[in-house]
Motif scaffolding. Structure first.
Motif, PDB file in Angstrom:
ATOM      1  N   GLY A  42       0.815  -1.205   0.000  1.00  0.00           N
ATOM      2  CA  GLY A  42       0.000   0.000   0.000  1.00  0.00           C
ATOM      3  C   GLY A  42       0.848   1.253   0.000  1.00  0.00           C
ATOM      4  N   GLU A  43       2.036   1.158  -0.596  1.00  0.00           N
ATOM      5  CA  GLU A  43       2.979   2.286  -0.641  1.00  0.00           C
ATOM      6  C   GLU A  43       3.405   2.569  -2.077  1.00  0.00           C
ATOM      7  N   PRO A  44       2.488   3.022  -2.926  1.00  0.00           N
ATOM      8  CA  PRO A  44       2.811   3.213  -4.336  1.00  0.00           C
ATOM      9  C   PRO A  44       3.489   4.537  -4.674  1.00  0.00           C
ATOM     10  N   GLU A  45       3.667   5.413  -3.679  1.00  0.00           N
ATOM     11  CA  GLU A  45       4.244   6.728  -3.947  1.00  0.00           C
ATOM     12  C   GLU A  45       5.738   6.722  -3.644  1.00  0.00           C
ATOM     13  N   GLY A  46       6.546   6.939  -4.663  1.00  0.00           N
ATOM     14  CA  GLY A  46       7.989   6.994  -4.456  1.00  0.00           C
ATOM     15  C   GLY A  46       8.727   6.764  -5.759  1.00  0.00           C
ATOM     16  N   MET A  47      10.054   6.896  -5.697  1.00  0.00           N
ATOM     17  CA  MET A  47      10.870   6.666  -6.886  1.00  0.00           C
ATOM     18  C   MET A  47      12.310   6.376  -6.481  1.00  0.00           C
ATOM     19  N   VAL A  48      13.011   5.696  -7.385  1.00  0.00           N
ATOM     20  CA  VAL A  48      14.442   5.438  -7.246  1.00  0.00           C
ATOM     21  C   VAL A  48      15.122   6.036  -8.466  1.00  0.00           C
ATOM     22  N   LYS A  49      16.194   6.764  -8.241  1.00  0.00           N
ATOM     23  CA  LYS A  49      16.902   7.430  -9.329  1.00  0.00           C
ATOM     24  C   LYS A  49      18.390   7.099  -9.253  1.00  0.00           C
ATOM     25  N   THR A  50      18.982   6.770 -10.392  1.00  0.00           N
ATOM     26  CA  THR A  50      20.413   6.480 -10.450  1.00  0.00           C
ATOM     27  C   THR A  50      21.093   7.416 -11.438  1.00  0.00           C
ATOM     28  N   VAL A  51      22.339   7.757 -11.149  1.00  0.00           N
ATOM     29  CA  VAL A  51      23.130   8.634 -12.015  1.00  0.00           C
ATOM     30  C   VAL A  51      24.459   7.942 -12.307  1.00  0.00           C
ATOM     31  N   PHE A  52      24.711   7.660 -13.571  1.00  0.00           N
ATOM     32  CA  PHE A  52      25.932   6.975 -13.999  1.00  0.00           C
ATOM     33  C   PHE A  52      26.782   7.865 -14.899  1.00  0.00           C
ATOM     34  N   ASP A  53      28.083   7.626 -14.886  1.00  0.00           N
ATOM     35  CA  ASP A  53      28.954   8.242 -15.871  1.00  0.00           C
ATOM     36  C   ASP A  53      28.742   7.500 -17.192  1.00  0.00           C
ATOM     37  N   ALA A  54      28.391   8.249 -18.222  1.00  0.00           N
ATOM     38  CA  ALA A  54      28.019   7.625 -19.497  1.00  0.00           C
ATOM     39  C   ALA A  54      29.182   6.892 -20.153  1.00  0.00           C
ATOM     40  N   LYS A  55      30.409   7.311 -19.864  1.00  0.00           N
ATOM     41  CA  LYS A  55      31.566   6.706 -20.528  1.00  0.00           C
ATOM     42  C   LYS A  55      32.114   5.497 -19.775  1.00  0.00           C
ATOM     43  N   THR A  56      32.147   5.588 -18.453  1.00  0.00           N
ATOM     44  CA  THR A  56      32.785   4.517 -17.676  1.00  0.00           C
ATOM     45  C   THR A  56      31.804   3.583 -16.990  1.00  0.00           C
ATOM     46  N   GLY A  57      30.547   4.005 -16.839  1.00  0.00           N
ATOM     47  CA  GLY A  57      29.568   3.198 -16.132  1.00  0.00           C
ATOM     48  C   GLY A  57      29.661   3.331 -14.620  1.00  0.00           C
ATOM     49  N   GLU A  58      30.489   4.257 -14.138  1.00  0.00           N
ATOM     50  CA  GLU A  58      30.607   4.466 -12.695  1.00  0.00           C
ATOM     51  C   GLU A  58      29.285   4.978 -12.125  1.00  0.00           C
ATOM     52  N   LEU A  59      28.880   4.410 -10.998  1.00  0.00           N
ATOM     53  CA  LEU A  59      27.686   4.885 -10.304  1.00  0.00           C
ATOM     54  C   LEU A  59      28.071   6.152  -9.546  1.00  0.00           C
ATOM     55  N   LEU A  60      27.626   7.300 -10.047  1.00  0.00           N
ATOM     56  CA  LEU A  60      27.987   8.585  -9.455  1.00  0.00           C
ATOM     57  C   LEU A  60      27.084   8.954  -8.277  1.00  0.00           C
ATOM     58  N   ALA A  86      27.823  -0.779  -3.528  1.00  0.00           N
ATOM     59  CA  ALA A  86      28.206  -0.731  -4.939  1.00  0.00           C
ATOM     60  C   ALA A  86      29.271   0.337  -5.180  1.00  0.00           C
ATOM     61  N   ARG A  87      29.091   1.506  -4.565  1.00  0.00           N
ATOM     62  CA  ARG A  87      30.085   2.573  -4.747  1.00  0.00           C
ATOM     63  C   ARG A  87      31.413   2.215  -4.071  1.00  0.00           C
ATOM     64  N   THR A  88      31.345   1.605  -2.907  1.00  0.00           N
ATOM     65  CA  THR A  88      32.573   1.232  -2.205  1.00  0.00           C
ATOM     66  C   THR A  88      33.365   0.200  -3.006  1.00  0.00           C
ATOM     67  N   LEU A  89      32.665  -0.710  -3.649  1.00  0.00           N
ATOM     68  CA  LEU A  89      33.313  -1.738  -4.467  1.00  0.00           C
ATOM     69  C   LEU A  89      33.645  -1.244  -5.875  1.00  0.00           C
ATOM     70  N   GLU A  90      33.325   0.022  -6.152  1.00  0.00           N
ATOM     71  CA  GLU A  90      33.548   0.629  -7.476  1.00  0.00           C
ATOM     72  C   GLU A  90      32.854  -0.174  -8.572  1.00  0.00           C
ATOM     73  N   THR A  91      31.644  -0.583  -8.249  1.00  0.00           N
ATOM     74  CA  THR A  91      30.832  -1.350  -9.187  1.00  0.00           C
ATOM     75  C   THR A  91      30.353  -0.465 -10.339  1.00  0.00           C
ATOM     76  N   THR A  92      30.276  -1.041 -11.525  1.00  0.00           N
ATOM     77  CA  THR A  92      29.718  -0.326 -12.677  1.00  0.00           C
ATOM     78  C   THR A  92      28.307  -0.829 -12.952  1.00  0.00           C
ATOM     79  N   GLU A  93      27.683  -0.230 -13.978  1.00  0.00           N
ATOM     80  CA  GLU A  93      26.326  -0.640 -14.323  1.00  0.00           C
ATOM     81  C   GLU A  93      26.263  -2.109 -14.748  1.00  0.00           C
ATOM     82  N   ALA A  94      27.371  -2.618 -15.295  1.00  0.00           N
ATOM     83  CA  ALA A  94      27.383  -4.002 -15.786  1.00  0.00           C
ATOM     84  C   ALA A  94      27.130  -4.989 -14.649  1.00  0.00           C
TER      85      ALA A  94
END
Length: 463
Positions: A388-406, A425-433
């Motif tokens: 019963g919680e349909p209000e909300g959103m998740v947003k991600t920002v990546f570097d388009a060239k490297t795939g780094e999660l900014l 994910a950021r601590t492990l320097e994970t990319t979008e892949a």
């Protein structure tokens, strides 16, 4: 009283200080922690913990009013403010006792009193039994911070409250003005709004929750308004106290309005507790009421570190704790990595919850990144609908060239628990892949984190 010798003396037993003391003791050091008021500091006694207990009561109260949506019946719904506060204080007391137990368990000496730097390797402590001098090879300053008071808005505990007054309210406000829309202001606004107060939030800059991503701020404003709050952005406020009321003059959006409130909460930031502890005499630099440190929390004076709120932003308990561990390990001669502020999550426990880590979309672009942005709404998630919680959103920002999660930004139910996935994910320097290849369990809210990554790369499935 005769002097005492320790390897490390920590001034302040908040989430930075007590954690530093425990870790230092685990590494074989003799440790003393000095605290002037209460173990656990502001966070545990008057901040993070008791506010969450009160907000939980407000959340349950809000859900009780929605009982019919879930096929349930609830009649005669009400609340007992005194009991809500009593529960909150009980939670804080229980955890404060736990801190004392942990310090004893790790053989950390606790001295209650006011500490002051008294020369190289020396700390003078004024206790109720007289002055005591402690000697140490290393000194860690963890004195925390306090609420900022603006001229004309000084809290009096009656008409104008700070966070301590709001945590032990003498009454339930009818018409409440909250000045400041950071985490503290918005959390109290959310609590009292849920219990029926008519709440107005005034923010000096052009949007509420100014440290958050602009889309999240806009979404939050819409939701707060839907819940009955009045929001004034870009607002200048002046107050005039009268008998049992405060007349507020609010200039915002090119208009000026005057309104009366029975209660005002001032939540306009914090200042470090830098006075009276001997910083000037030791040559420790202070700027804007905070101790200046390098990335390893060193003050520039040999053998003295500063951690947590007194050392500046971000003013977060988990940042202070992590700094405490880092400094304890440095003192013990271990190799450490400096803390990266961009990998520390911020959480706001209002309704709806807000959480973020890393750069906003605007900041990422300003830093010269070409970005890919993904979004996923709660309304597209099965678990959110079931809750019963349909209000909300998740947003991600990546570097388009490297795939780094900014950066990652969320608003909605339980996002303060979800954000840690992106922190890891950021601590492990994970990319979008790697994120796209990760299998998220179903049905969970965390699936939206996956979909928001997929959306940034044109692969979103469920929306």
């Amino acid at each position: 009283m005769a002097g005492d010798r320790f390897d490390t003396v920590v001034i302040g037993a908040g989430p930075g200080g007590y954690v530093c003391a425990i870790r230092a003791a685990q590494l074989g050091q003799t440790v003393c922690v000095v605290e002037r008021e209460h173990l656990g500091g502001i966070c545990l006694n008057w901040g993070c913990i008791p506010t969450k207990a009160m907000l939980r009561s407000a959340e349950v109260f809000h859900l009780m009013h929605r009982a019919k949506e879930f096929g349930l019946k609830a009649e005669g719904i009400g609340y007992d403010l005194e009991a809500v506060v009593k529960r909150s204080r009980g939670v804080a007391k229980q955890l404060a006792g736990g801190v004392g137990h942990l310090l004893r368990k790790n053989k950390v000496t606790v001295v209650m009193g006011e500490a002051r730097l008294a020369g190289k390797g020396r700390v003078a402590v004024k206790t109720d039994k007289g002055e005591r001098t402690l000697e140490a090879g290393a000194i860690v300053i963890a004195t925390g911070a306090r609420a900022r008071a603006l001229p004309g808005m000084e809290p009096d505990g009656d008409l104008i409250w700070n966070y301590k007054h709001a945590l032990q309210p003498p009454r339930m406000p009818r018409d409440l003005l909250v000045i400041g829309s950071g985490a503290i202001g918005i959390e109290f606004a959310s609590f009292f709004n849920a219990l029926g107060a008519k709440v107005t939030v005034a923010e000096a800059v052009d949007r509420i929750l100014p440290v958050e991503d602009e889309e999240i701020s806009a979404f939050a404003r819409k939701q707060f308004t839907k819940l009955g709050m009045t929001i004034r952005e870009g607002a200048r406020v002046s107050l005039e106290k009268g008998k049992g009321k405060v007349k507020a003059r609010i200039e915002a959006g090119g208009k000026t309005e005057e309104a009366e409130f029975d209660t005002v909460i001032s939540a306009v930031g914090i200042v470090g507790n830098v006075e009276g502890i001997g910083l000037e005499e030791m040559g420790i630099r202070v700027e804007r009421a905070h101790i200046v440190t390098d990335e390893y929390c060193r003050t520039g004076v040999e053998g003295i570190w500063a951690i947590g709120d007194v050392a500046g932003a971000p003013w977060l308990a988990h940042k202070a704790s992590h700094e405490g561990v880092m400094v304890a390990e440095m003192i013990a001669g271990r190799k450490v990595h400096p803390i990266k502020p961009g990998s520390i999550a911020g959480c706001t426990y209002c309704n709806p919850q807000i959480a973020s880590v890393g750069w906003t979309e605007k900041r990422a672009r300003e830093e010269g990144h070409e970005v890919r942005v993904g979004r996923f709404p709660f309304v597209g998630n099965g678990k959110a609908i079931a809750l019963g919680e349909p209000e909300g959103m998740v947003k991600t920002v990546f570097d388009a060239k490297t795939g780094e999660l900014l950066g990652a930004h969320m608003i909605g139910a339980e996002v303060t628990e979800l954000i840690q996935g992106y922190v890891v994910a950021r601590t492990l320097e994970t990319t979008e892949a790697e994120l796209m290849e990760t299998v998220f369990p179903h049905p969970t809210l965390s699936e939206m984190m996956h979909e928001a990554v997929l959306d940034a790369y044109g692969r979103v499935i469920h929306f």
